[in-house]
Design an enzyme around this catalytic site. Structure first.
Site, PDB file in Angstrom:
ATOM      1  N   GLY A  48      21.590 -15.481   1.120  1.00  0.00           N
ATOM      2  CA  GLY A  48      20.834 -16.664   0.724  1.00  0.00           C
ATOM      3  C   GLY A  48      19.453 -16.542   1.332  1.00  0.00           C
ATOM      4  O   GLY A  48      18.834 -15.486   1.247  1.00  0.00           O
ATOM      5  N   GLU A  49      19.024 -17.568   1.999  1.00  0.00           N
ATOM      6  CA  GLU A  49      17.712 -17.548   2.650  1.00  0.00           C
ATOM      7  C   GLU A  49      17.932 -17.928   4.110  1.00  0.00           C
ATOM      8  O   GLU A  49      18.289 -19.074   4.406  1.00  0.00           O
ATOM      9  CB  GLU A  49      16.787 -18.533   1.922  1.00  0.00           C
ATOM     10  CG  GLU A  49      15.355 -18.466   2.360  1.00  0.00           C
ATOM     11  CD  GLU A  49      14.756 -17.067   2.264  1.00  0.00           C
ATOM     12  OE1 GLU A  49      14.142 -16.637   3.257  1.00  0.00           O
ATOM     13  OE2 GLU A  49      14.909 -16.412   1.209  1.00  0.00           O
ATOM     14  N   SER A  50      17.733 -16.956   4.993  1.00  0.00           N
ATOM     15  CA  SER A  50      18.112 -17.179   6.392  1.00  0.00           C
ATOM     16  C   SER A  50      17.329 -18.319   7.047  1.00  0.00           C
ATOM     17  O   SER A  50      17.875 -19.054   7.875  1.00  0.00           O
ATOM     18  CB  SER A  50      17.965 -15.885   7.185  1.00  0.00           C
ATOM     19  OG  SER A  50      16.656 -15.372   7.073  1.00  0.00           O
ATOM     20  N   CYS A  79      23.654  -9.916   4.290  1.00  0.00           N
ATOM     21  CA  CYS A  79      22.247 -10.133   3.955  1.00  0.00           C
ATOM     22  C   CYS A  79      21.629 -11.238   4.818  1.00  0.00           C
ATOM     23  O   CYS A  79      21.396 -10.998   5.991  1.00  0.00           O
ATOM     24  CB  CYS A  79      22.098 -10.368   2.459  1.00  0.00           C
ATOM     25  SG  CYS A  79      20.463  -9.902   1.889  1.00  0.00           S
ATOM     26  N   ARG A 106      13.299  -8.327   7.966  1.00  0.00           N
ATOM     27  CA  ARG A 106      13.566  -9.063   6.715  1.00  0.00           C
ATOM     28  C   ARG A 106      12.735  -8.500   5.565  1.00  0.00           C
ATOM     29  O   ARG A 106      11.636  -8.000   5.765  1.00  0.00           O
ATOM     30  CB  ARG A 106      13.221 -10.540   6.887  1.00  0.00           C
ATOM     31  CG  ARG A 106      14.148 -11.252   7.838  1.00  0.00           C
ATOM     32  CD  ARG A 106      13.721 -12.687   8.025  1.00  0.00           C
ATOM     33  NE  ARG A 106      13.831 -13.444   6.786  1.00  0.00           N
ATOM     34  CZ  ARG A 106      13.229 -14.617   6.584  1.00  0.00           C
ATOM     35  NH1 ARG A 106      12.460 -15.135   7.514  1.00  0.00           N
ATOM     36  NH2 ARG A 106      13.385 -15.246   5.440  1.00  0.00           N
ATOM     37  N   ILE A 140      19.713  -7.393  -2.562  1.00  0.00           N
ATOM     38  CA  ILE A 140      18.829  -8.433  -3.102  1.00  0.00           C
ATOM     39  C   ILE A 140      17.898  -8.905  -1.981  1.00  0.00           C
ATOM     40  O   ILE A 140      18.338  -9.577  -1.052  1.00  0.00           O
ATOM     41  CB  ILE A 140      19.633  -9.643  -3.657  1.00  0.00           C
ATOM     42  CG1 ILE A 140      20.662  -9.170  -4.694  1.00  0.00           C
ATOM     43  CG2 ILE A 140      18.687 -10.679  -4.257  1.00  0.00           C
ATOM     44  CD1 ILE A 140      21.666 -10.230  -5.104  1.00  0.00           C
ATOM     45  N   ARG A 141      16.652  -8.520  -2.061  1.00  0.00           N
ATOM     46  CA  ARG A 141      15.679  -8.852  -1.000  1.00  0.00           C
ATOM     47  C   ARG A 141      16.297  -8.666   0.392  1.00  0.00           C
ATOM     48  O   ARG A 141      16.261  -9.557   1.253  1.00  0.00           O
ATOM     49  CB  ARG A 141      15.146 -10.272  -1.186  1.00  0.00           C
ATOM     50  CG  ARG A 141      14.195 -10.360  -2.387  1.00  0.00           C
ATOM     51  CD  ARG A 141      13.663 -11.749  -2.652  1.00  0.00           C
ATOM     52  NE  ARG A 141      12.884 -12.290  -1.533  1.00  0.00           N
ATOM     53  CZ  ARG A 141      11.654 -11.900  -1.209  1.00  0.00           C
ATOM     54  NH1 ARG A 141      11.052 -10.956  -1.890  1.00  0.00           N
ATOM     55  NH2 ARG A 141      11.012 -12.469  -0.218  1.00  0.00           N
ATOM     56  N   HIS A 176      25.552  -6.948  -0.834  1.00  0.00           N
ATOM     57  CA  HIS A 176      26.421  -8.062  -1.239  1.00  0.00           C
ATOM     58  C   HIS A 176      27.763  -7.576  -1.779  1.00  0.00           C
ATOM     59  O   HIS A 176      27.952  -7.497  -2.998  1.00  0.00           O
ATOM     60  CB  HIS A 176      25.719  -8.886  -2.332  1.00  0.00           C
ATOM     61  CG  HIS A 176      24.547  -9.652  -1.821  1.00  0.00           C
ATOM     62  ND1 HIS A 176      24.633 -10.966  -1.403  1.00  0.00           N
ATOM     63  CD2 HIS A 176      23.258  -9.289  -1.630  1.00  0.00           C
ATOM     64  CE1 HIS A 176      23.456 -11.379  -0.990  1.00  0.00           C
ATOM     65  NE2 HIS A 176      22.594 -10.379  -1.118  1.00  0.00           N
ATOM     66  N   GLU A 178      30.365  -9.150  -2.096  1.00  0.00           N
ATOM     67  CA  GLU A 178      31.031 -10.237  -2.855  1.00  0.00           C
ATOM     68  C   GLU A 178      30.662 -10.203  -4.339  1.00  0.00           C
ATOM     69  O   GLU A 178      31.243 -10.918  -5.136  1.00  0.00           O
ATOM     70  CB  GLU A 178      30.685 -11.603  -2.229  1.00  0.00           C
ATOM     71  CG  GLU A 178      29.284 -12.122  -2.466  1.00  0.00           C
ATOM     72  CD  GLU A 178      28.207 -11.457  -1.596  1.00  0.00           C
ATOM     73  OE1 GLU A 178      28.512 -10.465  -0.891  1.00  0.00           O
ATOM     74  OE2 GLU A 178      27.055 -11.921  -1.650  1.00  0.00           O
TER      75      GLU A 178
HETATM   76  N1  GLN Z   1      15.486 -12.313   2.015  1.00  0.00           N
HETATM   77  C1  GLN Z   1      16.504 -13.191   2.542  1.00  0.00           C
HETATM   78  C2  GLN Z   1      16.162 -13.606   3.980  1.00  0.00           C
HETATM   79  O1  GLN Z   1      15.306 -13.045   4.572  1.00  0.00           O
HETATM   80  C3  GLN Z   1      17.868 -12.562   2.491  1.00  0.00           C
HETATM   81  C4  GLN Z   1      18.242 -12.231   1.055  1.00  0.00           C
HETATM   82  C5  GLN Z   1      19.693 -12.338   0.737  1.00  0.00           C
HETATM   83  O2  GLN Z   1      20.483 -12.898   1.483  1.00  0.00           O
HETATM   84  N2  GLN Z   1      20.057 -11.861  -0.427  1.00  0.00           N
HETATM   85  O3  GLN Z   1      16.753 -14.495   4.506  1.00  0.00           O
END
Ligand code: GLN
Length: 193
Positions: A48-50, A79, A106, A140-141, A176, A178
Site C-alpha cells: 500500500g502506502e507506508s 512492499c 523506497r 509495484i513501486r 507481492h 498475494e
Molecule cells: N511505494 C510504496 C511506499 O513507499 C510501497 C508500494 C507498495 O506497497 N506496493 O510505501
C-alpha cells in the site's frame, strides 16, 4: 487446528492477502484494533502506502501494540509492509518498527518503469522448504533492500538485491506474493507460526 493469522486492514491490498492466506490453509482475521491484534498468532502487513499506513497506525493507537507483537510473534511484511518492518528507511527517511535488520530505499526502481512482473529463482533452501520451481514476483513501486544485517537470510534476489528475506520468525517480500496463485511464500510464513 488452523493457524490464526491477522492481516493489517487499515489501507492497501489486504483483501488479496486474506484470499492468499485462506488458499494456504489459514484462519484469517482483519486487524484494525489492538484487540484484533491480540487475537492472532501472526500478522501480515500488506502493500500500500507506508506513509499513510504509519498515520493510520498512529491514529488507531496501534504503533506500540505492533512493536510488542513483533517481539514475540511472526510478522510478514510485503512492499509497504516491508518498509514498515525495516530498521532504516531512506528516500525519504521515515519512522519504522525495526523488526528486521535491514535498510530499505523506497520507490527505488525509478518512476518510468516502476512496476514489473519477473520470474525469480529462489535459493535452494526456499525451494526445499516450500517446493521446487521459479517464483513469479510482481513489483509495484517497490523498495530496494540496500543492506541486510548478519541475522537476515536472503531467500531470493532480483537484479543483485534481496527481494525475499527472513530474520528468525519474520518474513519480508518487496514484491507481492498475494497477487499470484503460487502460495509457497504464504505457506512459508504459516510454517513460522
Ligand atoms: N511505494 C510504496 C511506499 O513507499 C510501497 C508500494 C507498495 O506497497 N506496493 O510505501
Amino acid at each position: 487446528m488452523k493457524k490464526r493469522v491477522g492481516v493489517l486492514a487499515l489501507q492497501g491490498d489486504f483483501e488479496a492477502h486474506e484470499k492468499a492466506l485462506v488458499r494456504a490453509g489459514a484462519d484469517v482475521r482483519q486487524v484494525r484494533t489492538a484487540a484484533d491484534m491480540a487475537a492472532v498468532d501472526g500478522l501480515v502487513i500488506p502493500g500500500g502506502e507506508s506513509t499513510t499506513m504509519l498515520k493510520l497506525l498512529n491514529f488507531m493507537d496501534l504503533k506500540e501494540p505492533l512493536r510488542e507483537f513483533a517481539k514475540e510473534k511472526p510478522v510478514f511484511g510485503t512492499c509497504a509492509g516491508a518498509i514498515l518492518l525495516a530498521t532504516n528507511v531512506e528516500n525519504p527517511v521515515q519512522e519504522s518498527f525495526g523488526a528486521v535488520d535491514m535498510t530499505v530505499e523506497r520507490n527505488a526502481y525509478g518512476r518510468q518503469i516502476d512496476s514489473r512482473v519477473v520470474q525469480l529463482t529462489p535459493e535452494a533452501d526456499f525451494q526445499e522448504r516450500t517446493g521446487a520451481g521459479k517464483l513469479e514476483a510482481v513489483f509495484i513501486r517497490a523498495p530496494i533492500i540496500r543492506r541486510t544485517g548478519p541475522g537476515v537470510k536472503v531467500l531470493a534476489e532480483y537484479d543483485g538485491s534481496p527481494v525475499l528475506v527472513e530474520q528468525g520468525r519474520h518474513l519480508i517480500a518487496t514484491f507481492h506474493p498475494e497477487l499470484t496463485p503460487d502460495s509457497r511464500v504464504h505457506q512459508l510464513f504459516l510454517s513460522k507460526i
